[in-house]
Design a protein around this motif. Structure first.
Motif, short mmCIF file in Angstrom:
data_model
loop_
_atom_site.label_atom_id
_atom_site.label_comp_id
_atom_site.label_asym_id
_atom_site.label_seq_id
_atom_site.Cartn_x
_atom_site.Cartn_y
_atom_site.Cartn_z
N ALA A 264 0.85 -1.19 0.00
CA ALA A 264 0.00 0.00 0.00
C ALA A 264 0.89 1.24 0.00
O ALA A 264 1.91 1.28 0.69
N ALA A 265 0.48 2.25 -0.78
CA ALA A 265 1.27 3.48 -0.90
C ALA A 265 0.87 4.54 0.11
O ALA A 265 1.59 5.52 0.29
N ALA B 284 -3.79 1.31 2.99
CA ALA B 284 -3.49 0.19 3.89
C ALA B 284 -4.72 -0.15 4.72
O ALA B 284 -5.05 -1.32 4.90
N TRP B 285 -5.38 0.87 5.23
CA TRP B 285 -6.56 0.64 6.06
C TRP B 285 -7.65 -0.09 5.29
O TRP B 285 -8.30 -0.99 5.81
N ILE C 130 4.19 -3.65 8.22
CA ILE C 130 5.44 -2.90 8.23
C ILE C 130 5.14 -1.57 7.55
O ILE C 130 4.77 -1.54 6.38
N SER C 131 5.28 -0.47 8.30
CA SER C 131 4.84 0.82 7.77
C SER C 131 5.90 1.91 7.95
O SER C 131 6.57 1.98 8.98
N ASP C 132 5.98 2.75 6.94
CA ASP C 132 6.73 3.99 7.03
C ASP C 132 6.02 4.88 8.05
O ASP C 132 4.80 4.77 8.23
N LEU C 133 6.74 5.74 8.73
CA LEU C 133 6.11 6.65 9.69
C LEU C 133 5.61 7.91 9.02
O LEU C 133 4.50 8.38 9.28
#
Length: 76
Positions: free
Chosen positions: A38-39, A44-45, A57-60
């Protein structure tokens, strides 16, 4: 009993396509083949509402919903 790598489902969230691809490649080398991408936090949600993932795993720092905001929504 610990799950095997090939049974895990992972969602990688990052606004940079290169980072999403790199993460997917690293996970693949570990034997994890079920990887969602997901971008944005919002995208993502949407995926999280549709199916469960074992790990996110996510960018902040992302435009719109940040990784911190996404983690808070998941926790709630």
């Amino acid at each position: 009993m610990m799950p095997t790598a090939n049974s895990l489902t992972v969602l990688v969230v990052d606004d940079q396509q290169t980072m999403r691809g790199l993460a997917r490649q690293c996970l693949s080398r570990l034997g994890i083949t079920s990887v969602g991408l997901a971008a944005t936090g919002d995208a993502a949600w949407e995926q999280l509402e549709g199916k469960p993932f074992d790990l996110v795993i996510s960018d902040l720092n992302m435009p719109g919903m940040s990784g911190i905001d996404l983690a808070g929504k998941i926790k709630a």
